[in-house]
Enzyme design. Structure first.
Site, PDB file in Angstrom:
ATOM      1  N   SER B 129       0.711  -1.200   0.147  1.00 29.49           N
ATOM      2  CA  SER B 129       0.036  -0.057  -0.595  1.00 29.49           C
ATOM      3  C   SER B 129       0.765   1.191   0.163  1.00 29.49           C
ATOM      4  O   SER B 129       0.023   2.796  -0.485  1.00 29.49           O
ATOM      5  CB  SER B 129      -0.710   0.473   0.858  1.00 29.49           C
ATOM      6  OG  SER B 129      -0.227   0.429   2.398  1.00 29.49           O
ATOM      7  N   LYS B 165      -0.117   3.475   7.265  1.00 24.27           N
ATOM      8  CA  LYS B 165      -0.469   4.608   6.019  1.00 24.27           C
ATOM      9  C   LYS B 165      -0.078   5.933   6.419  1.00 24.27           C
ATOM     10  O   LYS B 165       0.954   6.125   7.747  1.00 24.27           O
ATOM     11  CB  LYS B 165      -1.669   4.415   6.185  1.00 24.27           C
ATOM     12  CG  LYS B 165      -2.909   3.011   6.176  1.00 24.27           C
ATOM     13  CD  LYS B 165      -2.136   2.716   4.072  1.00 24.27           C
ATOM     14  CE  LYS B 165      -3.179   1.355   4.199  1.00 24.27           C
ATOM     15  NZ  LYS B 165      -2.631   0.700   4.968  1.00 24.27           N
TER      16      LYS B 165
END
Lengths: 208, 208
Positions: B129, B165
């Site tokens: 990600s 993230k």
DNA sequence: CCAGGTAGTGAACATTTGTTCACTGTCTGA
DNA sequence: TCAGACAGTGAACAAATGTTCACTACCTGG
């Protein structure tokens, strides 16, 4: 090359280790020969050459310039063993790349991350040619090695500047490829010999 | 006898320490004078005599026979201080994240890379990600912290799984954004409170 | 103003130091 | 028997190396 050493070599190595531990500097060739009651520096020289070849010591042609492989001085190599690896700044022309003058900092690297009997150093990446995987400001751990495998990330000297690229060899030429497609390949032919400083074995990035 | 040393003595002592660490044997008087662009061995000799008198080194009248007081070689607190930071494996439910049971390895990190009075740990990244800047297999150094700044890279627990993230707060909600555009944002509202493990302060990547 | 400390220069000297060369002797395996 | 490895001898050489001496310059505190 076998790493087995002869009984005499082992004796000499032990004497080296003991001496450095006890008084902080290595014996000279003649001190070694005096200790073993030898009458000749050549014999000692021969043993030291063998120990160096087998990776137990490193020598320079200077007085007492014997460096014992760190693991031997500190005992058994182990998982928790750490070496402070130099981070090089501007590389001064004419000096060996890891000369004291080039070192701007030092970071701890686990010894099992370092090649056995290989010298390593850290370099700070400047350009974006390997972005995004490798970014400006990142530190790459470089293991000195004059050659490379296909696809490995290497550090090469081009125009006296260290550059980080992926190494591909094709027939009579070498291609230094950037991961960033915005950068063109560098094609190296035999007319300008390639100078590899080493191959990249790790990366360290610090987020401020 | 004062142990205060002058600025020049301190420079010379640092050079000695660095040189012994880097190449395993001390510089000669002339190497020291060359390094500092001096034209006289006597000046260096004078400094070394002072350092010896003040207890920082010991000397013999032999080539490179300088022994640095061991405490100095073994590192000043601060820059050269290293801490072994745990690399966490599967995080067992119900345990503090850095519980011994969760630790699968340890890596050395310089103390000045760690927050003062902050606990840190390493996590291995699993997903893509955050590619390409952060890749699967990379280790992130996480400083425990319950909050984050806009744009910082954080580690959050979502469905009992640690995820890396970028953190953005908007009015009443938090967005956990991937750098990789192939991944959708994770929107966290107050109905499912966000659990931040910490913020990412460094990254380590090992190339096999 | 001056003494003392700090920092350095220039030179000379004796000793240490590593390398190299050519050699001998012993041992061992083919 | 012989070649090669190992271990050492004796010598020579050039360079490195530490010490010492006598000097200059600057700074600072008394």
């Amino acid at each position: 090359m076998t790493r087995e050493i002869t009984a005499r070599q082992d004796e000499i190595l032990s004497f080296l280790i003991d001496t450095v531990r006890e008084r902080g500097y290595a014996p000279s060739i003649r001190e070694i020969s005096a200790h073993f009651n030898l009458n000749s520096t050549q014999g000692v020289q021969r043993h030291l050459e063998a120990l160096e070849k087998k990776g137990f010591i490193r020598r320079d042609s200077k007085a007492r310039a014997i460096q014992i492989t760190p693991q031997l001085l500190e005992g058994q190599p182990g998982q928790d063993e750490v070496q402070m690896i130099p981070l090089l700044g501007e590389v001064a022309a004419g000096l060996p790349i890891t000369a004291v003058e080039n070192v701007e900092d030092r970071l701890p690297i686990r010894s099992d991350w370092l090649g056995v009997n290989k010298e390593s150093f850290l370099l700070r990446v400047r350009g974006r040619s390997m972005a995004e995987a490798i970014q400006p400001g990142d530190l790459v751990l470089v293991e000195k090695h004059p050659t490379a495998q296909q696809g490995e990330i290497v550090v090469a000297l081009i125009d006296d500047e260290a550059t980080v690229k992926r190494f591909w060899r094709e027939k009579e030429r070498v291609i230094l490829r950037s991961d960033n497609p915005d950068f063109a390949d560098i094609v190296v032919t035999e007319s300008q010999p390639l100078q590899l400083l080493g191959r990249v074995t790790a990366l360290i990035r610090k987020y401020l």
